[in-house]
Design an enzyme around this catalytic site. Structure first.
Site, PDB file in Angstrom:
ATOM      1  CD  GLU A  27       0.552  -3.499  -0.397  1.00  0.00           C
ATOM      2  OE1 GLU A  27       1.748  -3.699  -0.140  1.00  0.00           O
ATOM      3  OE2 GLU A  27      -0.039  -4.010  -1.365  1.00  0.00           O
TER       4      GLU A  27
ATOM      5  CB  ILE B  98       5.878  -8.101   2.127  1.00  0.00           C
ATOM      6  CG1 ILE B  98       6.170  -8.438   3.595  1.00  0.00           C
ATOM      7  CG2 ILE B  98       6.590  -9.107   1.196  1.00  0.00           C
ATOM      8  CD1 ILE B  98       5.769  -9.865   4.006  1.00  0.00           C
TER       9      ILE B  98
ATOM     10  CG  ASP C  13       3.441  -1.013  -5.504  1.00  0.00           C
ATOM     11  OD1 ASP C  13       3.660  -1.856  -4.623  1.00  0.00           O
ATOM     12  OD2 ASP C  13       2.341  -0.900  -6.091  1.00  0.00           O
TER      13      ASP C  13
HETATM   14  C1  IPD Z   1       3.098  -5.746  -6.209  1.00  0.00           C
HETATM   15  C2  IPD Z   1       4.476  -5.990  -6.786  1.00  0.00           C
HETATM   16  C3  IPD Z   1       4.383  -6.414  -8.221  1.00  0.00           C
HETATM   17  C4  IPD Z   1       3.664  -5.401  -9.070  1.00  0.00           C
HETATM   18  C5  IPD Z   1       2.290  -5.103  -8.490  1.00  0.00           C
HETATM   19  C6  IPD Z   1       2.413  -4.672  -7.030  1.00  0.00           C
HETATM   20  P1  IPD Z   1       2.692  -6.164  -3.598  1.00  0.00           P
HETATM   21  O1  IPD Z   1       3.181  -5.270  -4.882  1.00  0.00           O
HETATM   22  O2  IPD Z   1       5.249  -4.821  -6.696  1.00  0.00           O
HETATM   23  O3  IPD Z   1       5.660  -6.578  -8.816  1.00  0.00           O
HETATM   24  O4  IPD Z   1       3.504  -5.936 -10.367  1.00  0.00           O
HETATM   25  O5  IPD Z   1       1.767  -4.026  -9.254  1.00  0.00           O
HETATM   26  O6  IPD Z   1       1.131  -4.474  -6.506  1.00  0.00           O
HETATM   27  O7  IPD Z   1       1.225  -6.362  -3.745  1.00  0.00           O
HETATM   28  O8  IPD Z   1       3.451  -7.430  -3.648  1.00  0.00           O
HETATM   29  O9  IPD Z   1       3.056  -5.302  -2.436  1.00  0.00           O
END
Ligand code: IPD
Length: 277
Positions: free
Chosen positions: A76, A94, A225
């Site tokens: 990421e 994270i 994700d």
């Molecule tokens: C996010 C989390 C969140 C989801 C977002 C993601 P991140 O990831 O998974 O639940 O709603 O779409 O981007 O930014 O905390 O790694």
């Protein structure tokens, strides 16, 4: 990798994914300061990066480079480092950064292993591990080898009517996307048992796999994700898909028992939930 991946290779990848997720989990748990600061923002001012997101990804990358030097890495925070073996490690250092920032105990390290192009439309997820940091719980799966939570086998809930289903979802970071998501939610809420917005897509998928959510959907997921959670849901007997016959991915991801996914997918398609306007 030109040859099909063997069960033994999958076993090794799953074990290393678990080791990576637990190792980064210790770093994140032990290194969390009393007050966490935002180091930078990404897609909008409410999409934060902390120093720990960067440190945890650097930690994972160093371990992979040391033990599996030919493999690719898609993370990421630092993007794609192509490899030569056909295996790519897809990392969310994270997942649930906003929860980490505020001390809400729902954030995780997500380590997925895919073969083929590291893109949800084309990849084959073969193994994954998600470590829920504050709970010290680890979910893992290997393709064809089942899914577990701390070693115990996982099974999605059987299909049930949407009216009695607990539905997880998440929201994007831009005003335009959230405006559509609010409209979709307003239509969906009266038709289901209830909605949960936990704040970590990887954990939402693991919750589907263990049965603490019936179904989950979200528009806007990134590959990191999804990579680990996707194989965990499938190996727990669930389906993970997109809308209109597409693979799960950024446009939409829907996960749960197959019949529940079919029912929810039809509603999301009719509501145009995969559009931003
Ligand atoms: C996010 C989390 C969140 C989801 C977002 C993601 P991140 O990831 O998974 O639940 O709603 O779409 O981007 O930014 O905390 O790694």
């Amino acid at each position: 990798m030109t040859e099909p991946i063997s069960p033994d290779q999958i076993r090794v990848l799953r074990e290393f994914a678990e080791h990576l997720a637990r190792s980064a989990g210790s770093l994140v748990r032990e290194g969390r300061p009393a007050r966490v600061d935002v180091a930078a923002t990404k897609s909008s001012e409410v999409d934060p990066v902390t120093a720990m997101d960067l440190a945890a990804e650097a930690h994972l990358r160093a371990l992979i480079a040391e033990h599996r030097p030919g493999d690719g890495i898609l993370g990421e925070e630092d993007g794609l480092t192509p490899g030569s073996t056909g295996v790519t490690w897809v990392l969310d250092p994270i997942d649930g950064t906003v929860n980490y920032l505020y001390g809400v105990p729902a954030y995780a390290i997500s380590v997925g292993v895919v073969v083929g192009e590291p893109d949800p439309a084309h990849w084959t997820p073969v193994a994954g591990a998600v470590h829920a940091v504050p709970l010290d719980v680890t979910y893992t799966a290997g393709r064809g080898q089942g899914a577990t939570r701390d070693g115990e086998p996982l099974r999605v809930n059987p299909s049930r009517s949407l009216a009695t289903s607990l539905v997880g979802t998440g929201f994007g970071y831009t005003v335009e996307r959230r405006t559509v998501q609010a409209r979709v939610l307003a239509e969906l809420l009266p038709r289901v048992r209830d909605i949960r917005r936990i704040g970590s897509a990887a954990l939402d998928l693991c919750r589907v796999a263990e049965g603490s959510l019936d179904v989950y959907f979200e528009r806007g997921l990134n590959p990191w994700d999804l990579a680990a959670g996707q194989v965990i849901v499938r190996e727990a007997g669930g389906a993970v898909t997109g809308l209109r016959g597409a693979e799960a991915g950024t446009a939409m991801t829907v996960a749960g028992a197959a019949e529940s996914v079919t029912a929810l997918t039809a509603i999301l398609e009719s509501l145009g939930a995969d559009r931003d306007a």
